[in-house]
Write a protein that holds these residues in place. Structure first.
Motif, PDB file in Angstrom:
ATOM      1  N   SER A 158      31.481 -26.279 -50.140  1.00 30.86           N
ATOM      2  CA  SER A 158      30.806 -26.570 -51.349  1.00 30.86           C
ATOM      3  C   SER A 158      31.031 -27.953 -51.664  1.00 30.86           C
ATOM      4  CB  SER A 158      31.264 -25.820 -52.441  1.00 30.86           C
ATOM      5  OG  SER A 158      31.023 -26.183 -53.680  1.00 30.86           O
ATOM      6  N   VAL A 159      32.273 -28.522 -51.558  1.00 30.51           N
ATOM      7  CA  VAL A 159      32.452 -29.989 -51.570  1.00 30.51           C
ATOM      8  C   VAL A 159      31.508 -30.854 -50.439  1.00 30.51           C
ATOM      9  CG1 VAL A 159      34.062 -32.139 -51.851  1.00 30.51           C
ATOM     10  CG2 VAL A 159      34.475 -29.761 -53.162  1.00 30.51           C
ATOM     11  N   ALA A 160      31.825 -30.563 -49.376  1.00 24.25           N
ATOM     12  CA  ALA A 160      30.852 -31.163 -48.093  1.00 24.25           C
ATOM     13  C   ALA A 160      29.532 -31.038 -48.438  1.00 24.25           C
ATOM     14  CB  ALA A 160      31.485 -30.373 -47.035  1.00 24.25           C
ATOM     15  N   ALA A 161      29.134 -29.918 -48.976  1.00 26.03           N
ATOM     16  CA  ALA A 161      27.550 -29.856 -48.922  1.00 26.03           C
ATOM     17  C   ALA A 161      27.030 -30.747 -50.159  1.00 26.03           C
ATOM     18  CB  ALA A 161      27.217 -28.370 -49.410  1.00 26.03           C
ATOM     19  N   ASN A 162      27.877 -31.088 -51.146  1.00 23.44           N
ATOM     20  CA  ASN A 162      27.625 -32.025 -52.202  1.00 23.44           C
ATOM     21  C   ASN A 162      27.380 -33.204 -51.986  1.00 23.44           C
ATOM     22  OD1 ASN A 162      27.459 -29.865 -54.180  1.00 23.44           O
ATOM     23  ND2 ASN A 162      29.766 -30.195 -54.658  1.00 23.44           N
ATOM     24  N   ILE A 163      27.931 -33.619 -50.796  1.00 20.90           N
ATOM     25  CA  ILE A 163      27.740 -35.070 -50.220  1.00 20.90           C
ATOM     26  C   ILE A 163      27.103 -35.280 -49.058  1.00 20.90           C
ATOM     27  CG2 ILE A 163      29.814 -35.954 -51.498  1.00 20.90           C
ATOM     28  CD1 ILE A 163      31.251 -35.880 -48.515  1.00 20.90           C
ATOM     29  N   GLY A 164      26.353 -33.948 -48.290  1.00 20.57           N
ATOM     30  CA  GLY A 164      25.519 -33.957 -47.516  1.00 20.57           C
ATOM     31  C   GLY A 164      26.220 -33.634 -46.119  1.00 20.57           C
ATOM     32  N   LEU A 165      27.593 -32.924 -46.089  1.00 21.95           N
ATOM     33  CA  LEU A 165      28.106 -32.640 -44.882  1.00 21.95           C
ATOM     34  C   LEU A 165      28.061 -30.896 -44.908  1.00 21.95           C
ATOM     35  CD1 LEU A 165      31.037 -34.937 -44.683  1.00 21.95           C
ATOM     36  CD2 LEU A 165      29.079 -35.285 -43.412  1.00 21.95           C
ATOM     37  N   HIS A 166      27.847 -30.513 -43.509  1.00 24.18           N
ATOM     38  CA  HIS A 166      27.933 -29.185 -43.134  1.00 24.18           C
ATOM     39  C   HIS A 166      28.933 -28.829 -42.153  1.00 24.18           C
ATOM     40  CE1 HIS A 166      24.278 -28.945 -45.962  1.00 24.18           C
ATOM     41  NE2 HIS A 166      23.871 -29.863 -45.246  1.00 24.18           N
ATOM     42  N   ILE A 167      29.630 -27.792 -42.460  1.00 22.78           N
ATOM     43  CA  ILE A 167      30.490 -27.096 -41.216  1.00 22.78           C
ATOM     44  C   ILE A 167      29.588 -26.396 -40.238  1.00 22.78           C
ATOM     45  CG2 ILE A 167      32.217 -25.251 -41.054  1.00 22.78           C
ATOM     46  CD1 ILE A 167      33.500 -26.177 -43.698  1.00 22.78           C
ATOM     47  N   ASN A 168      30.063 -26.577 -39.365  1.00 25.04           N
ATOM     48  CA  ASN A 168      29.084 -26.066 -38.063  1.00 25.04           C
ATOM     49  C   ASN A 168      30.181 -24.745 -37.947  1.00 25.04           C
ATOM     50  OD1 ASN A 168      28.413 -25.026 -35.549  1.00 25.04           O
ATOM     51  ND2 ASN A 168      28.115 -27.171 -34.659  1.00 25.04           N
ATOM     52  N   VAL A 169      29.462 -23.567 -38.196  1.00 35.47           N
ATOM     53  CA  VAL A 169      30.120 -22.259 -37.940  1.00 35.47           C
ATOM     54  C   VAL A 169      30.520 -21.920 -36.537  1.00 35.47           C
ATOM     55  CG1 VAL A 169      29.735 -19.709 -38.573  1.00 35.47           C
ATOM     56  CG2 VAL A 169      29.330 -21.625 -40.400  1.00 35.47           C
ATOM     57  N   GLY A 170      29.331 -22.420 -35.628  1.00 35.54           N
ATOM     58  CA  GLY A 170      29.600 -22.146 -34.484  1.00 35.54           C
ATOM     59  C   GLY A 170      30.776 -22.621 -33.628  1.00 35.54           C
ATOM     60  N   LYS A 171      30.906 -23.831 -34.220  1.00 39.58           N
ATOM     61  CA  LYS A 171      32.338 -24.518 -33.858  1.00 39.58           C
ATOM     62  C   LYS A 171      33.721 -24.362 -34.555  1.00 39.58           C
ATOM     63  CE  LYS A 171      30.603 -28.776 -31.851  1.00 39.58           C
ATOM     64  NZ  LYS A 171      30.210 -30.227 -31.845  1.00 39.58           N
ATOM     65  N   THR A 172      33.413 -23.493 -35.503  1.00 32.31           N
ATOM     66  CA  THR A 172      34.737 -22.970 -36.544  1.00 32.31           C
ATOM     67  C   THR A 172      35.343 -21.984 -35.966  1.00 32.31           C
ATOM     68  OG1 THR A 172      33.443 -24.200 -38.139  1.00 32.31           O
ATOM     69  CG2 THR A 172      35.239 -22.586 -38.726  1.00 32.31           C
ATOM     70  N   LYS A 173      36.676 -21.907 -36.018  1.00 37.62           N
ATOM     71  CA  LYS A 173      37.511 -20.864 -35.397  1.00 37.62           C
ATOM     72  C   LYS A 173      38.372 -20.331 -36.543  1.00 37.62           C
ATOM     73  CE  LYS A 173      35.543 -21.357 -31.356  1.00 37.62           C
ATOM     74  NZ  LYS A 173      34.082 -21.353 -31.549  1.00 37.62           N
ATOM     75  N   ALA A 174      39.012 -19.334 -36.432  1.00 36.38           N
ATOM     76  CA  ALA A 174      39.999 -18.849 -37.398  1.00 36.38           C
ATOM     77  C   ALA A 174      41.076 -18.222 -36.455  1.00 36.38           C
ATOM     78  CB  ALA A 174      39.450 -17.868 -38.713  1.00 36.38           C
ATOM     79  N   MET A 175      42.183 -18.310 -36.897  1.00 35.78           N
ATOM     80  CA  MET A 175      43.400 -17.786 -36.183  1.00 35.78           C
ATOM     81  C   MET A 175      44.425 -17.154 -37.345  1.00 35.78           C
ATOM     82  SD  MET A 175      45.953 -19.187 -33.233  1.00 35.78           S
ATOM     83  CE  MET A 175      47.126 -19.907 -34.574  1.00 35.78           C
ATOM     84  N   THR A 176      44.837 -15.644 -37.048  1.00 40.68           N
ATOM     85  CA  THR A 176      45.673 -15.186 -38.264  1.00 40.68           C
ATOM     86  C   THR A 176      47.038 -15.043 -37.506  1.00 40.68           C
ATOM     87  OG1 THR A 176      44.654 -13.242 -37.529  1.00 40.68           O
ATOM     88  CG2 THR A 176      43.825 -14.118 -39.433  1.00 40.68           C
ATOM     89  N   ILE A 177      48.141 -15.282 -38.172  1.00 38.22           N
ATOM     90  CA  ILE A 177      49.557 -14.889 -37.572  1.00 38.22           C
ATOM     91  C   ILE A 177      50.187 -13.866 -38.560  1.00 38.22           C
ATOM     92  CG2 ILE A 177      51.633 -16.146 -37.123  1.00 38.22           C
ATOM     93  CD1 ILE A 177      50.137 -18.517 -36.683  1.00 38.22           C
ATOM     94  N   ASN A 178      50.592 -13.045 -37.650  1.00 36.88           N
ATOM     95  CA  ASN A 178      51.317 -11.893 -38.489  1.00 36.88           C
ATOM     96  C   ASN A 178      50.747 -11.097 -39.413  1.00 36.88           C
ATOM     97  OD1 ASN A 178      53.850 -12.730 -37.196  1.00 36.88           O
ATOM     98  ND2 ASN A 178      54.458 -13.940 -38.673  1.00 36.88           N
ATOM     99  N   THR A 179      49.317 -11.096 -39.235  1.00 33.91           N
ATOM    100  CA  THR A 179      48.538 -10.084 -40.059  1.00 33.91           C
ATOM    101  C   THR A 179      47.285  -9.529 -39.152  1.00 33.91           C
ATOM    102  OG1 THR A 179      47.242  -9.961 -42.007  1.00 33.91           O
ATOM    103  CG2 THR A 179      47.186 -11.898 -40.807  1.00 33.91           C
ATOM    104  N   ALA A 180      46.703  -8.526 -39.534  1.00 28.45           N
ATOM    105  CA  ALA A 180      45.499  -8.019 -38.805  1.00 28.45           C
ATOM    106  C   ALA A 180      44.494  -8.970 -39.018  1.00 28.45           C
ATOM    107  CB  ALA A 180      45.122  -6.613 -39.300  1.00 28.45           C
ATOM    108  N   ALA A 181      43.657  -9.260 -37.880  1.00 25.35           N
ATOM    109  CA  ALA A 181      42.061 -10.030 -38.149  1.00 25.35           C
ATOM    110  C   ALA A 181      41.224  -9.352 -39.073  1.00 25.35           C
ATOM    111  CB  ALA A 181      41.917 -10.312 -36.816  1.00 25.35           C
ATOM    112  N   VAL A 182      40.708  -9.981 -39.728  1.00 21.41           N
ATOM    113  CA  VAL A 182      39.800  -9.852 -40.769  1.00 21.41           C
ATOM    114  C   VAL A 182      38.520 -10.429 -40.626  1.00 21.41           C
ATOM    115  CG1 VAL A 182      41.445  -9.031 -42.756  1.00 21.41           C
ATOM    116  CG2 VAL A 182      40.464 -11.396 -42.579  1.00 21.41           C
ATOM    117  N   ASP A 183      37.399 -10.103 -41.284  1.00 22.22           N
ATOM    118  CA  ASP A 183      36.197 -10.715 -41.145  1.00 22.22           C
ATOM    119  C   ASP A 183      36.042 -11.811 -41.863  1.00 22.22           C
ATOM    120  OD1 ASP A 183      33.587 -11.401 -40.044  1.00 22.22           O
ATOM    121  OD2 ASP A 183      32.651  -9.698 -41.350  1.00 22.22           O
ATOM    122  N   LEU A 184      36.070 -12.904 -41.585  1.00 20.82           N
ATOM    123  CA  LEU A 184      36.168 -14.253 -42.363  1.00 20.82           C
ATOM    124  C   LEU A 184      34.746 -14.701 -42.467  1.00 20.82           C
ATOM    125  CD1 LEU A 184      37.868 -16.218 -44.038  1.00 20.82           C
ATOM    126  CD2 LEU A 184      38.153 -17.439 -42.002  1.00 20.82           C
TER     127      LEU A 184
END
Length: 166
Positions: free
Chosen positions: A67-93
């Motif tokens: 949200s803050v990045a979008a306010n200043i014209g930046l966007h997160i590239n979801v294709g390059k974004t990764k999530a890693m969970t530790i000691n928990t089941a993977a969920v749909d982020l």
């Protein structure tokens, strides 16, 4: 340099005093005067790793940063974004736009494998051997042995110790 300042601004606005709730607590509060030590993000240039103790807080932190990045014209590239969970089941982020973020078991951050130190050491050894073999003409040359040792330390040892490429 300017980009680093903008990213720092985005992170400060996104966290906005909620470090204790959104981040991972490294050291508990010692008293009312001594705040806990928490970490919410690790960033270097344009690489950011968001850190949280719970998937719900991680999702909120991600959405705030988006949200803050979008306010200043930046966007997160979801294709390059990764999530890693530790000691928990993977969920749909999901991102704010509803796009799924890929869940991975391990990933490279600043040249090092995060989850597996064994894998990181194997990769670094391979890179160091590669750097060593690239210099095979130098090893066979009639250069002084002391110069060859200095080249080895600069080109091969640094690759192994720091994961840098030659």
């Amino acid at each position: 340099y300017l980009f680093a300042i903008v990213i720092d601004y985005c992170m400060r606005k996104a966290i906005d005093g909620d470090e204790e709730r959104l981040g991972l607590t490294l050291e508990r509060r010692k008293s009312r005067r001594v705040a806990p030590k928490s970490i919410t993000d690790v960033d270097f240039a344009d690489d950011i790793a968001l850190v949280s103790k719970d998937i719900h807080e991680a999702t909120e932190l991600l959405h705030r940063v988006e949200s803050v990045a979008a306010n200043i014209g930046l966007h997160i590239n979801v294709g390059k974004t990764k999530a890693m969970t530790i000691n928990t089941a993977a969920v749909d982020l999901k991102s704010r736009a509803g796009e799924s973020i890929e869940i991975v078991d391990d990933f490279v951050y600043l040249g090092s494998w995060i989850e597996s130190t064994d894998k990181d050491i194997r990769v670094r050894k391979g890179k160091a051997w590669g750097a060593l073999h690239k210099l095979k003409d130098i090893w066979k040359s009639k250069l002084a042995r002391s110069l060859k040792i200095r080249l080895f330390i600069a080109a091969c040892e640094s690759v192994f110790l720091y994961g840098a490429a030659v």
